[in-house]
Motif scaffolding. Structure first.
Motif, PDB file in Angstrom:
ATOM      1  N   GLY A 133      -4.110   2.635  -4.804  1.00  0.00           N
ATOM      2  CA  GLY A 133      -3.067   2.892  -3.814  1.00  0.00           C
ATOM      3  C   GLY A 133      -2.167   1.682  -3.606  1.00  0.00           C
TER       4      GLY A 133
ATOM      5  N   THR B 293       0.666   5.521  -0.071  1.00  0.00           N
ATOM      6  CA  THR B 293      -0.222   6.678   0.026  1.00  0.00           C
ATOM      7  C   THR B 293       0.377   7.866  -0.720  1.00  0.00           C
ATOM      8  OG1 THR B 293       0.749   7.365   2.129  1.00  0.00           O
ATOM      9  CG2 THR B 293      -1.171   5.944   2.246  1.00  0.00           C
TER      10      THR B 293
ATOM     11  N   LYS C  16       0.882  -1.178   0.000  1.00  0.00           N
ATOM     12  CA  LYS C  16       0.000   0.000   0.000  1.00  0.00           C
ATOM     13  C   LYS C  16       0.918   1.226   0.000  1.00  0.00           C
ATOM     14  CE  LYS C  16      -4.057   0.091   0.904  1.00  0.00           C
ATOM     15  NZ  LYS C  16      -5.130   0.329  -0.070  1.00  0.00           N
TER      16      LYS C  16
ATOM     17  N   ALA D 204       2.892   2.443   3.128  1.00  0.00           N
ATOM     18  CA  ALA D 204       2.025   2.203   4.277  1.00  0.00           C
ATOM     19  C   ALA D 204       2.105   0.760   4.758  1.00  0.00           C
ATOM     20  CB  ALA D 204       0.584   2.556   3.913  1.00  0.00           C
TER      21      ALA D 204
END
Length: 76
Positions: free
Chosen positions: A46, A15, A13, A73
């Motif tokens: 994302g 961001t 992930k 992330a």
């Protein structure tokens, strides 16, 4: 005699991505990480998917994402 090399696929992930330019910046930095064969990035989701010869070094992945101006992330 040919040997087939296996690869590892890892999803993260990320961001801060919002467009195709963001995706390209991420791909450009991550292709420099040792062992990385292919990178795909989706600003919409994302997510970044890395295909590599071996399990990628998460610190190197994080540094590359930071260098591109985004934030890792964690694994997806």
């Amino acid at each position: 005699m040919s040997t087939q090399q296996s690869t590892v696929t890892t999803m993260y992930k990320v961001t801060g991505m919002s467009c195709g330019h963001c995706e390209n910046a991420i791909r450009e930095e991550l292709t420099e990480v040792a062992g990385v064969v292919e990178v795909s990035a989706s600003a919409k989701e994302g997510l970044v998917t890395i295909t590599s010869a071996v399990e990628p070094d998460e610190a190197a992945v994080r540094a590359a994402v930071d260098e591109a101006g985004y934030e890792l992330a964690g694994r997806a």
